[in-house]
Design a protein around this motif. Structure first.
Motif, PDB file in Angstrom:
ATOM      1  N   GLU A   9      53.429 -21.238 -65.136  1.00 35.48           N
ATOM      2  CA  GLU A   9      54.214 -20.771 -64.001  1.00 35.48           C
ATOM      3  C   GLU A   9      54.559 -19.300 -64.180  1.00 35.48           C
ATOM      4  OE1 GLU A   9      57.534 -23.315 -62.988  1.00 35.48           O
ATOM      5  OE2 GLU A   9      56.549 -25.019 -63.959  1.00 35.48           O
ATOM      6  N   ARG A  10      54.665 -18.595 -63.060  1.00 36.46           N
ATOM      7  CA  ARG A  10      54.871 -17.144 -63.102  1.00 36.46           C
ATOM      8  C   ARG A  10      56.157 -16.766 -63.846  1.00 36.46           C
ATOM      9  NH1 ARG A  10      53.934 -13.256 -57.858  1.00 36.46           N
ATOM     10  NH2 ARG A  10      54.019 -11.271 -58.984  1.00 36.46           N
ATOM     11  N   ARG A  11      57.207 -17.567 -63.705  1.00 27.23           N
ATOM     12  CA  ARG A  11      58.484 -17.231 -64.335  1.00 27.23           C
ATOM     13  C   ARG A  11      58.410 -17.319 -65.857  1.00 27.23           C
ATOM     14  NH1 ARG A  11      62.125 -22.704 -63.820  1.00 27.23           N
ATOM     15  NH2 ARG A  11      60.405 -24.209 -63.719  1.00 27.23           N
ATOM     16  N   TYR A  12      57.398 -18.018 -66.378  1.00 31.95           N
ATOM     17  CA  TYR A  12      57.253 -18.165 -67.821  1.00 31.95           C
ATOM     18  C   TYR A  12      56.165 -17.258 -68.403  1.00 31.95           C
ATOM     19  CZ  TYR A  12      59.919 -22.526 -67.254  1.00 31.95           C
ATOM     20  OH  TYR A  12      60.884 -23.467 -66.961  1.00 31.95           O
ATOM     21  N   LEU A  13      55.522 -16.430 -67.573  1.00 33.07           N
ATOM     22  CA  LEU A  13      54.330 -15.705 -68.002  1.00 33.07           C
ATOM     23  C   LEU A  13      54.613 -14.747 -69.164  1.00 33.07           C
ATOM     24  CD1 LEU A  13      51.345 -15.242 -67.598  1.00 33.07           C
ATOM     25  CD2 LEU A  13      51.881 -13.504 -65.871  1.00 33.07           C
ATOM     26  N   LEU A  14      55.663 -13.936 -69.073  1.00 33.81           N
ATOM     27  CA  LEU A  14      55.964 -12.981 -70.142  1.00 33.81           C
ATOM     28  C   LEU A  14      56.277 -13.705 -71.444  1.00 33.81           C
ATOM     29  CD1 LEU A  14      56.475 -10.142 -71.199  1.00 33.81           C
ATOM     30  CD2 LEU A  14      58.832 -10.300 -70.338  1.00 33.81           C
ATOM     31  N   THR A  15      57.070 -14.760 -71.351  1.00 34.95           N
ATOM     32  CA  THR A  15      57.388 -15.542 -72.554  1.00 34.95           C
ATOM     33  C   THR A  15      56.125 -16.140 -73.148  1.00 34.95           C
ATOM     34  OG1 THR A  15      59.595 -16.083 -71.721  1.00 34.95           O
ATOM     35  CG2 THR A  15      58.700 -17.498 -73.439  1.00 34.95           C
ATOM     36  N   PHE A  16      55.251 -16.680 -72.306  1.00 39.00           N
ATOM     37  CA  PHE A  16      53.996 -17.265 -72.776  1.00 39.00           C
ATOM     38  C   PHE A  16      53.155 -16.232 -73.523  1.00 39.00           C
ATOM     39  CE2 PHE A  16      49.490 -18.236 -72.272  1.00 39.00           C
ATOM     40  CZ  PHE A  16      49.426 -19.543 -72.714  1.00 39.00           C
ATOM     41  N   ILE A  17      53.075 -15.021 -72.970  1.00 41.03           N
ATOM     42  CA  ILE A  17      52.264 -13.964 -73.601  1.00 41.03           C
ATOM     43  C   ILE A  17      52.828 -13.595 -74.977  1.00 41.03           C
ATOM     44  CG2 ILE A  17      51.596 -11.530 -73.433  1.00 41.03           C
ATOM     45  CD1 ILE A  17      51.439 -11.968 -70.365  1.00 41.03           C
ATOM     46  N   LEU A  18      54.148 -13.410 -75.046  1.00 40.16           N
ATOM     47  CA  LEU A  18      54.762 -13.019 -76.319  1.00 40.16           C
ATOM     48  C   LEU A  18      54.629 -14.112 -77.374  1.00 40.16           C
ATOM     49  CD1 LEU A  18      58.023 -11.199 -75.156  1.00 40.16           C
ATOM     50  CD2 LEU A  18      55.995 -10.176 -76.205  1.00 40.16           C
ATOM     51  N   ILE A  19      54.868 -15.358 -76.966  1.00 39.28           N
ATOM     52  CA  ILE A  19      54.772 -16.456 -77.932  1.00 39.28           C
ATOM     53  C   ILE A  19      53.323 -16.667 -78.360  1.00 39.28           C
ATOM     54  CG2 ILE A  19      55.246 -18.900 -78.357  1.00 39.28           C
ATOM     55  CD1 ILE A  19      57.697 -17.017 -78.073  1.00 39.28           C
ATOM     56  N   THR A  20      52.385 -16.482 -77.432  1.00 37.74           N
ATOM     57  CA  THR A  20      50.967 -16.615 -77.766  1.00 37.74           C
ATOM     58  C   THR A  20      50.549 -15.565 -78.793  1.00 37.74           C
ATOM     59  OG1 THR A  20      50.426 -17.583 -75.614  1.00 37.74           O
ATOM     60  CG2 THR A  20      48.627 -16.554 -76.815  1.00 37.74           C
ATOM     61  N   THR A  21      51.174 -14.390 -78.752  1.00 38.60           N
ATOM     62  CA  THR A  21      50.892 -13.352 -79.748  1.00 38.60           C
ATOM     63  C   THR A  21      51.187 -13.842 -81.158  1.00 38.60           C
ATOM     64  OG1 THR A  21      51.470 -11.650 -78.122  1.00 38.60           O
ATOM     65  CG2 THR A  21      51.420 -10.966 -80.419  1.00 38.60           C
ATOM     66  N   LYS A 223      64.520 -11.321 -73.088  1.00 35.89           N
ATOM     67  CA  LYS A 223      65.218 -12.534 -72.674  1.00 35.89           C
ATOM     68  C   LYS A 223      64.209 -13.663 -72.502  1.00 35.89           C
ATOM     69  CE  LYS A 223      68.500 -14.308 -69.248  1.00 35.89           C
ATOM     70  NZ  LYS A 223      69.272 -14.012 -68.016  1.00 35.89           N
ATOM     71  N   MET A 224      64.518 -14.832 -73.072  1.00 30.30           N
ATOM     72  CA  MET A 224      63.610 -15.971 -73.008  1.00 30.30           C
ATOM     73  C   MET A 224      64.339 -17.209 -72.498  1.00 30.30           C
ATOM     74  SD  MET A 224      61.282 -15.613 -76.440  1.00 30.30           S
ATOM     75  CE  MET A 224      60.084 -14.275 -76.554  1.00 30.30           C
ATOM     76  N   PRO A 225      63.600 -18.137 -71.876  1.00 33.37           N
ATOM     77  CA  PRO A 225      64.245 -19.356 -71.365  1.00 33.37           C
ATOM     78  C   PRO A 225      64.836 -20.185 -72.483  1.00 33.37           C
ATOM     79  CG  PRO A 225      61.853 -19.536 -71.226  1.00 33.37           C
ATOM     80  CD  PRO A 225      62.158 -18.114 -71.576  1.00 33.37           C
ATOM     81  N   GLN A 226      65.979 -20.800 -72.219  1.00 30.65           N
ATOM     82  CA  GLN A 226      66.638 -21.653 -73.207  1.00 30.65           C
ATOM     83  C   GLN A 226      65.996 -23.030 -73.211  1.00 30.65           C
ATOM     84  OE1 GLN A 226      69.279 -20.800 -75.357  1.00 30.65           O
ATOM     85  NE2 GLN A 226      68.743 -18.742 -74.664  1.00 30.65           N
ATOM     86  N   ARG A 227      65.992 -23.648 -74.377  1.00 28.45           N
ATOM     87  CA  ARG A 227      65.504 -25.022 -74.480  1.00 28.45           C
ATOM     88  C   ARG A 227      66.476 -25.947 -73.764  1.00 28.45           C
ATOM     89  NH1 ARG A 227      66.874 -28.701 -78.045  1.00 28.45           N
ATOM     90  NH2 ARG A 227      67.873 -27.159 -79.394  1.00 28.45           N
ATOM     91  N   GLN A 228      65.936 -26.830 -72.960  1.00 23.60           N
ATOM     92  CA  GLN A 228      66.786 -27.767 -72.223  1.00 23.60           C
ATOM     93  C   GLN A 228      67.466 -28.740 -73.180  1.00 23.60           C
ATOM     94  OE1 GLN A 228      64.454 -29.692 -69.229  1.00 23.60           O
ATOM     95  NE2 GLN A 228      64.004 -27.813 -68.124  1.00 23.60           N
ATOM     96  N   ASN A 229      68.667 -29.138 -72.816  1.00 20.74           N
ATOM     97  CA  ASN A 229      69.451 -30.107 -73.600  1.00 20.74           C
ATOM     98  C   ASN A 229      69.748 -29.611 -75.015  1.00 20.74           C
ATOM     99  OD1 ASN A 229      69.280 -31.903 -71.403  1.00 20.74           O
ATOM    100  ND2 ASN A 229      67.319 -32.675 -72.164  1.00 20.74           N
ATOM    101  N   ALA A 230      69.816 -28.256 -75.178  1.00 20.85           N
ATOM    102  CA  ALA A 230      70.067 -27.691 -76.505  1.00 20.85           C
ATOM    103  C   ALA A 230      71.438 -28.064 -77.034  1.00 20.85           C
ATOM    104  CB  ALA A 230      69.908 -26.180 -76.459  1.00 20.85           C
TER     105      ALA A 230
END
Length: 436
Positions: A9-21, A223-230
């Protein structure tokens, strides 16, 4: 396109790229370390079995830290887990400076052990983080895509080893007959060569430590999305009970142990296999690069095939291919055996992320962090099996057959177990799909 079927999803794209690195970062560490087993064996004048303690230290770090990493990210967040992992990675890399100065093999092992504390945090965090960045229906494909960048880091590590480190090792100089001359030198000459070669081995680890620190700063500021139910409290006993009663998960951990063991054995001792054919270390490492290139291409091919072929069946098919190639590496003496050994990498490509995704597919979200930890802890297979293979290689010949060839019966057995897991998980999934 419906978000349920969207890979990223577009809202997760930057996070996906950084984590994939991050997948590339630990791939670099994995595959610059594999050829160091052969390098240490020569420069420190130790057996293949003792040199393989490099892998024992490297993958033993995963086993030690995977569970603490899972508890940490369950208590705090994915982002904090990643930052701690990067910090430990950098510390371990910079410890190569005093290790080279003291010229102690055990110091190098300790440095790698600490470095892999960081890798355990990164893998325990990054894999479930990628799975969470979108719908469950596309999670295994998404992880395969992210994992495709792991061999890019691996290729970089191999290239540095092949083009920068191994060619500069004075201890690998050979005579006209292709034999290493280091063992024939005086102690004074050996000491001078050892000082030079350990500095050559040290430098790429220091360089990657600097890169890791840069990634630490970038991720800290993002800034990265928080894990749900943390905020939910983790009930370890209940989680362990649920994981243990989940047979697909439980068997997935076992399959992962054997897969990682096979992968490390295939890549670690390819240099010894080629050396038995009179090929020097730098040239032998080029075959490792070809193997990793096949691995990378196959990762993208298998990710595409998963759109049309059930992932469990595909895992079984690829395991059969790896088993056949392993038997070729055992049976054929000469370049045909080396080619068979290289070809195994094509079939290994989808195994780690696919086993990982299948095992966690029906695991409760609250149990994912600890479940992921055991799958990362399964990397301990890479610590346990290579020393055994090294002991076989040290025999020289077995019943008149080169021992290095015979040693590849171990990864062959591992691929059989992986194939059985793919087949069994497919059989168990079929009734559930019919009910759905």
């Amino acid at each position: 396109m419906d978000n349920k079927n969207k890979l990223i999803e577009r809202r997760y794209l930057l996070t996906f790229i950084l984590i994939t690195t991050l997948f590339a970062l630990w791939g670099f560490a994995n595959d610059i370390t594999n050829p160091m087993v052969a390098a240490f064996q020569t420069v420190m004048e130790i057996s293949a079995a003792k040199a393989s303690l490099i892998q024992f230290a490297f993958y033993g770090g995963y086993a030690t830290m995977a569970i603490p990493a899972a508890l940490f990210i369950r208590r705090y967040s994915y982002k904090r887990g990643i930052l701690l992992g990067l910090a430990l990675y950098a510390i371990g890399a910079f410890l190569f400076i005093p290790a080279a100065a003291y010229q102690q093999f055990s110091f190098f092992c300790v440095s790698l052990y600490i470095l892999t504390f960081g890798l355990a945090f990164l893998e325990t965090t990054a894999n479930p983080f990628i799975l969470s960045l979108g719908s469950k229906e596309t999670s295994t494909r998404r992880l395969n895509l992210a994992q495709a960048f792991n061999p890019m880091g691996s290729l970089s590590g191999m290239a540095v080893a092949s083009l920068i480190v191994l060619p500069q090792l004075w201890s690998d100089r050979r005579d006209a007959a292709g034999q290493i001359i280091f063992s024939t030198l005086s102690e004074a000459e050996k000491a001078n060569i050892r000082l030079h070669d350990l500095a050559v081995i040290r430098n790429p680890y220091v360089a990657i430590g600097i890169v890791v620190l840069c990634m630490f700063v970038i991720i800290a500021l993002t800034k990265m999305p928080q894990r749900q139910n943390a905020e939910k409290k983790l009930h370890v006993r209940h989680t362990l009970r649920r994981l243990w009663t989940n047979s697909i998960y439980r068997e997935g951990v076992v399959a992962q142990v054997f897969y990682v063991a096979a992968q490390i054995m295939v890549w670690t001792f390819i240099i010894q296999y080629a050396d038995n054919l009179g090929i020097n270390k730098a040239t032998a490492q080029m075959y490792n690069i070809v193997a990793m290139s096949l691995f990378l291409c196959s990762r993208f091919i298998s990710t595409f095939l998963m759109r049309y072929v059930n992932t469990r069946r595909l895992l079984s098919i690829f395991a059969i291919g790896a088993t056949i190639c392993s038997l070729g590496a055992v049976t054929f003496v000469g370049m045909a055996g080396l080619y068979s050994l290289v070809a195994i990498s094509f079939f290994m490509s989808l195994m780690f992320p696919t086993i990982y995704g299948i095992a966690l597919e029906n695991v409760d979200e609250d149990d994912t962090a600890l479940g992921a930890a055991f799958l990362v802890m399964a990397i301990v297979g890479g610590a346990l099996m290579p020393p055994l293979q090294g002991m076989i290689i040290d025999q020289g010949t077995i019943f008149g057959h080169p021992a290095v060839n015979v040693s590849y019966l171990l990864p062959c057995l591992c691929f059989v177990i992986v194939g059985l897991y793919g087949w069994h998980s497919a059989q168990k999934a079929a009734p559930l799909q019919q009910q759905a």
